[in-house]
Write a protein that holds these residues in place. Structure first.
Motif, PDB file in Angstrom:
ATOM      1  N   ASN A  50       0.827  -1.202   0.000  1.00 53.06           N
ATOM      2  CA  ASN A  50       0.000   0.000   0.000  1.00 53.06           C
ATOM      3  C   ASN A  50       0.863   1.255   0.000  1.00 53.06           C
ATOM      4  O   ASN A  50       0.536   2.248  -0.673  1.00 53.06           O
ATOM      5  CB  ASN A  50      -0.932  -0.003   1.213  1.00 53.06           C
ATOM      6  N   ALA A  51       1.977   1.223   0.728  1.00 55.80           N
ATOM      7  CA  ALA A  51       2.877   2.375   0.762  1.00 55.80           C
ATOM      8  C   ALA A  51       3.485   2.609  -0.617  1.00 55.80           C
ATOM      9  O   ALA A  51       3.641   3.763  -1.053  1.00 55.80           O
ATOM     10  CB  ALA A  51       3.967   2.161   1.805  1.00 55.80           C
ATOM     11  N   VAL A  52       3.849   1.534  -1.316  1.00 58.24           N
ATOM     12  CA  VAL A  52       4.388   1.680  -2.669  1.00 58.24           C
ATOM     13  C   VAL A  52       3.353   2.310  -3.586  1.00 58.24           C
ATOM     14  O   VAL A  52       3.647   3.251  -4.340  1.00 58.24           O
ATOM     15  CB  VAL A  52       4.840   0.316  -3.225  1.00 58.24           C
ATOM     16  N   ALA A  53       2.122   1.814  -3.528  1.00 54.47           N
ATOM     17  CA  ALA A  53       1.067   2.342  -4.385  1.00 54.47           C
ATOM     18  C   ALA A  53       0.821   3.821  -4.114  1.00 54.47           C
ATOM     19  O   ALA A  53       0.707   4.634  -5.053  1.00 54.47           O
ATOM     20  CB  ALA A  53      -0.216   1.545  -4.177  1.00 54.47           C
ATOM     21  N   GLN A  54       0.744   4.200  -2.839  1.00 53.72           N
ATOM     22  CA  GLN A  54       0.499   5.607  -2.511  1.00 53.72           C
ATOM     23  C   GLN A  54       1.687   6.486  -2.910  1.00 53.72           C
ATOM     24  O   GLN A  54       1.507   7.609  -3.395  1.00 53.72           O
ATOM     25  CB  GLN A  54       0.200   5.746  -1.022  1.00 53.72           C
ATOM     26  N   SER A  55       2.897   5.978  -2.710  1.00 49.16           N
ATOM     27  CA  SER A  55       4.085   6.756  -3.060  1.00 49.16           C
ATOM     28  C   SER A  55       4.159   6.995  -4.556  1.00 49.16           C
ATOM     29  O   SER A  55       4.483   8.106  -5.019  1.00 49.16           O
ATOM     30  CB  SER A  55       5.349   6.028  -2.576  1.00 49.16           C
ATOM     31  N   GLN A  56       3.859   5.982  -5.344  1.00 52.16           N
ATOM     32  CA  GLN A  56       3.898   6.134  -6.794  1.00 52.16           C
ATOM     33  C   GLN A  56       2.784   7.057  -7.290  1.00 52.16           C
ATOM     34  O   GLN A  56       2.993   7.852  -8.206  1.00 52.16           O
ATOM     35  CB  GLN A  56       3.818   4.757  -7.449  1.00 52.16           C
ATOM     36  N   LEU A  57       1.626   6.960  -6.660  1.00 58.11           N
ATOM     37  CA  LEU A  57       0.521   7.843  -7.034  1.00 58.11           C
ATOM     38  C   LEU A  57       0.843   9.289  -6.686  1.00 58.11           C
ATOM     39  O   LEU A  57       0.574  10.212  -7.482  1.00 58.11           O
ATOM     40  CB  LEU A  57      -0.758   7.397  -6.331  1.00 58.11           C
ATOM     41  N   PHE A  58       1.432   9.508  -5.514  1.00 57.80           N
ATOM     42  CA  PHE A  58       1.817  10.852  -5.092  1.00 57.80           C
ATOM     43  C   PHE A  58       2.881  11.414  -6.031  1.00 57.80           C
ATOM     44  O   PHE A  58       2.824  12.590  -6.433  1.00 57.80           O
ATOM     45  CB  PHE A  58       2.326  10.803  -3.655  1.00 57.80           C
ATOM     46  N   THR A  59       3.846  10.590  -6.413  1.00 56.86           N
ATOM     47  CA  THR A  59       4.891  11.011  -7.346  1.00 56.86           C
ATOM     48  C   THR A  59       4.286  11.428  -8.678  1.00 56.86           C
ATOM     49  O   THR A  59       4.640  12.480  -9.238  1.00 56.86           O
ATOM     50  CB  THR A  59       5.902   9.866  -7.567  1.00 56.86           C
ATOM     51  N   ALA A  60       3.374  10.609  -9.182  1.00 52.81           N
ATOM     52  CA  ALA A  60       2.730  10.928 -10.458  1.00 52.81           C
ATOM     53  C   ALA A  60       1.911  12.207 -10.368  1.00 52.81           C
ATOM     54  O   ALA A  60       1.909  13.028 -11.295  1.00 52.81           O
ATOM     55  CB  ALA A  60       1.848   9.760 -10.888  1.00 52.81           C
ATOM     56  N   ARG A  61       1.220  12.385  -9.251  1.00 51.95           N
ATOM     57  CA  ARG A  61       0.388  13.585  -9.068  1.00 51.95           C
ATOM     58  C   ARG A  61       1.259  14.841  -9.068  1.00 51.95           C
ATOM     59  O   ARG A  61       0.896  15.862  -9.693  1.00 51.95           O
ATOM     60  CB  ARG A  61      -0.385  13.462  -7.756  1.00 51.95           C
ATOM     61  N   LEU A  62       2.383  14.794  -8.395  1.00 55.76           N
ATOM     62  CA  LEU A  62       3.306  15.928  -8.396  1.00 55.76           C
ATOM     63  C   LEU A  62       3.823  16.206  -9.800  1.00 55.76           C
ATOM     64  O   LEU A  62       3.835  17.361 -10.255  1.00 55.76           O
ATOM     65  CB  LEU A  62       4.479  15.656  -7.451  1.00 55.76           C
ATOM     66  N   SER A  63       4.239  15.172 -10.492  1.00 50.65           N
ATOM     67  CA  SER A  63       4.801  15.344 -11.832  1.00 50.65           C
ATOM     68  C   SER A  63       3.763  15.898 -12.793  1.00 50.65           C
ATOM     69  O   SER A  63       4.071  16.762 -13.633  1.00 50.65           O
ATOM     70  CB  SER A  63       5.338  14.008 -12.343  1.00 50.65           C
ATOM     71  N   MET A  64       2.524  15.429 -12.698  1.00 46.80           N
ATOM     72  CA  MET A  64       1.455  15.885 -13.587  1.00 46.80           C
ATOM     73  C   MET A  64       1.091  17.345 -13.352  1.00 46.80           C
ATOM     74  O   MET A  64       0.556  18.009 -14.241  1.00 46.80           O
ATOM     75  CB  MET A  64       0.214  15.017 -13.407  1.00 46.80           C
ATOM     76  N   ASN A  65       1.390  17.838 -12.157  1.00 47.28           N
ATOM     77  CA  ASN A  65       1.019  19.211 -11.819  1.00 47.28           C
ATOM     78  C   ASN A  65       2.228  20.141 -11.763  1.00 47.28           C
ATOM     79  O   ASN A  65       2.206  21.170 -11.084  1.00 47.28           O
ATOM     80  CB  ASN A  65       0.269  19.232 -10.485  1.00 47.28           C
ATOM     81  N   GLY A  66       3.273  19.775 -12.478  1.00 45.61           N
ATOM     82  CA  GLY A  66       4.409  20.676 -12.638  1.00 45.61           C
ATOM     83  C   GLY A  66       5.494  20.539 -11.601  1.00 45.61           C
ATOM     84  O   GLY A  66       6.457  21.311 -11.616  1.00 45.61           O
ATOM     85  N   GLY A  67       5.371  19.584 -10.692  1.00 47.57           N
ATOM     86  CA  GLY A  67       6.391  19.384  -9.677  1.00 47.57           C
ATOM     87  C   GLY A  67       7.486  18.447 -10.158  1.00 47.57           C
ATOM     88  O   GLY A  67       7.384  17.807 -11.202  1.00 47.57           O
ATOM     89  N   ILE A  68       8.549  18.383  -9.369  1.00 47.52           N
ATOM     90  CA  ILE A  68       9.659  17.462  -9.622  1.00 47.52           C
ATOM     91  C   ILE A  68       9.632  16.409  -8.529  1.00 47.52           C
ATOM     92  O   ILE A  68       9.715  16.732  -7.339  1.00 47.52           O
ATOM     93  CB  ILE A  68      11.004  18.200  -9.616  1.00 47.52           C
ATOM     94  N   ALA A  69       9.503  15.144  -8.920  1.00 44.75           N
ATOM     95  CA  ALA A  69       9.403  14.078  -7.923  1.00 44.75           C
ATOM     96  C   ALA A  69      10.021  12.802  -8.463  1.00 44.75           C
ATOM     97  O   ALA A  69       9.821  12.445  -9.624  1.00 44.75           O
ATOM     98  CB  ALA A  69       7.948  13.831  -7.540  1.00 44.75           C
ATOM     99  N   VAL A  70      10.768  12.130  -7.610  1.00 48.47           N
ATOM    100  CA  VAL A  70      11.375  10.843  -7.918  1.00 48.47           C
ATOM    101  C   VAL A  70      10.974   9.870  -6.824  1.00 48.47           C
ATOM    102  O   VAL A  70      11.038  10.206  -5.641  1.00 48.47           O
ATOM    103  CB  VAL A  70      12.917  10.942  -7.985  1.00 48.47           C
ATOM    104  N   CYS A  71      10.548   8.671  -7.212  1.00 53.48           N
ATOM    105  CA  CYS A  71      10.177   7.637  -6.247  1.00 53.48           C
ATOM    106  C   CYS A  71      11.140   6.468  -6.376  1.00 53.48           C
ATOM    107  O   CYS A  71      11.254   5.875  -7.453  1.00 53.48           O
ATOM    108  CB  CYS A  71       8.739   7.173  -6.470  1.00 53.48           C
ATOM    109  N   ASN A  72      11.841   6.158  -5.282  1.00 53.11           N
ATOM    110  CA  ASN A  72      12.741   5.011  -5.243  1.00 53.11           C
ATOM    111  C   ASN A  72      12.132   3.929  -4.363  1.00 53.11           C
ATOM    112  O   ASN A  72      11.914   4.155  -3.164  1.00 53.11           O
ATOM    113  CB  ASN A  72      14.105   5.404  -4.670  1.00 53.11           C
ATOM    114  N   VAL A  73      11.851   2.765  -4.950  1.00 58.41           N
ATOM    115  CA  VAL A  73      11.365   1.619  -4.188  1.00 58.41           C
ATOM    116  C   VAL A  73      12.579   0.826  -3.720  1.00 58.41           C
ATOM    117  O   VAL A  73      13.368   0.338  -4.529  1.00 58.41           O
ATOM    118  CB  VAL A  73      10.427   0.737  -5.037  1.00 58.41           C
TER     119      VAL A  73
END
Length: 293
Positions: A235-258
């Motif tokens: 669940n943490a992986v899913a939320q982290s990846q979703l949060f990363t995508a949301r930031l990127s889609m809205n002009g932010g810079i985000a990297v997710c390392n599993v």
């Protein structure tokens, strides 16, 4: 390396003493690190938990990067006292480390936790030069519940806005192993649901307002995010990846390392372990980040 903390009897009066002396008095010094414990960040001194510890490389030339860290514990447990190894680890590598305490549930509920953390971050941003830090290289990290709080105050500008500051003042944010980017998620991990209820209640509007994922919208400036998450927590992986995508889609810079095969607690320990993929990612990100122009 281990260091003895001040005798608890003296901790009762240290906040008042340190309020006036922390800039000129080193409480503990060992192995070229100056450590100042229990510095109050709330000028009203309303609660002994509203304190922070500072680990500074010494001597040093120039202004150093500074990392503020928020401990985990389900918004109801944890203490900066457990972060001595973290502070020493980063100070030994040329980074000022600030460990923050904040008030805990069930004695308090949202938004007190994030309010305290915001006050601490604002205090550091106001004093960063006096602390020997580079005001253009202030980073914020947190583990577990602390990761949620770090992400929330960095995505909802109203918190730092109370101090006439912007999340853009942060050079980067490093949430470590959070499953709470969306507190209102229907598939929220049952193991943390009880902690969420204790700290935030069950009102859907409150849960959404306290969710970093929901706060990410267009036309806001966000600091860069380095999101680290254990592969063992689906669940943490899913939320982290979703949060990363949301930031990127809205002009932010985000990297997710599993990070493979580290438990939730091992992710925290790994922040202060030589050659851990967690500490390696954090140090690499900080060291690769040139000061903002």
């Amino acid at each position: 390396m281990s260091l003895m903390r001040p005798n608890p009897h003296y901790r009762r009066i240290l906040p008042l003493l340190l309020l006036f002396t922390f800039f000129v008095t080193t409480e503990i010094s060992a192995a070229d690190i100056a450590i100042r414990y229990d510095i109050p960040y709330n000028v009203d001194l309303t609660d002994p938990l509203q304190q922070l510890d500072i680990y500074t490389p010494t001597p040093h030339k120039g202004r150093l990067p500074l990392l503020i860290h928020l401990h985990g514990g389900g918004w109801r447990m944890g203490d900066k006292k457990s972060l001595d190894e973290h502070g020493i680890f980063y100070a030994e590598r040329g980074i000022i480390f600030v460990a923050v305490n904040y008030r805990l549930s069930p004695e308090v509920t949202h938004p007190t936790h994030v309010g305290d953390c915001t006050t601490a971050v604002a205090w550091v941003l106001r004093h960063v030069i006096k602390l020997g830090g580079d005001p253009q290289r202030v980073y914020l990290s947190g583990h577990s519940a602390g990761a949620h709080l770090a992400a929330l105050l960095a995505t909802d500008p109203r918190y730092l806005g109370r101090y006439d500051l912007s999340p853009a003042r942060l050079r980067g944010v490093i949430p470590v192993d959070s499953a709470a980017f969306d507190l209102a998620a229907e598939n929220q991990d049952w193991s943390i649901r009880r902690y969420i209820t204790s700290a935030f209640g069950e009102e859907i509007t409150t849960l959404r307002a306290a969710s970093p994922l929901i706060q990410v919208i267009r036309h806001r400036a966000y600091p860069p995010f380095l999101i680290l998450v254990s592969s063992l927590r689906e669940n943490a992986v899913a939320q982290s990846q979703l949060f990363t995508a949301r930031l990127s889609m809205n002009g932010g810079i985000a990297v997710c390392n599993v990070i493979n095969d580290l438990s939730h607690s091992a992710m925290n320990i790994g922040m202060a372990e030589e050659e851990s993929p967690v500490s390696t990612a954090i140090l690499g990100w900080i060291n690769a980040s040139a000061p903002l122009q």
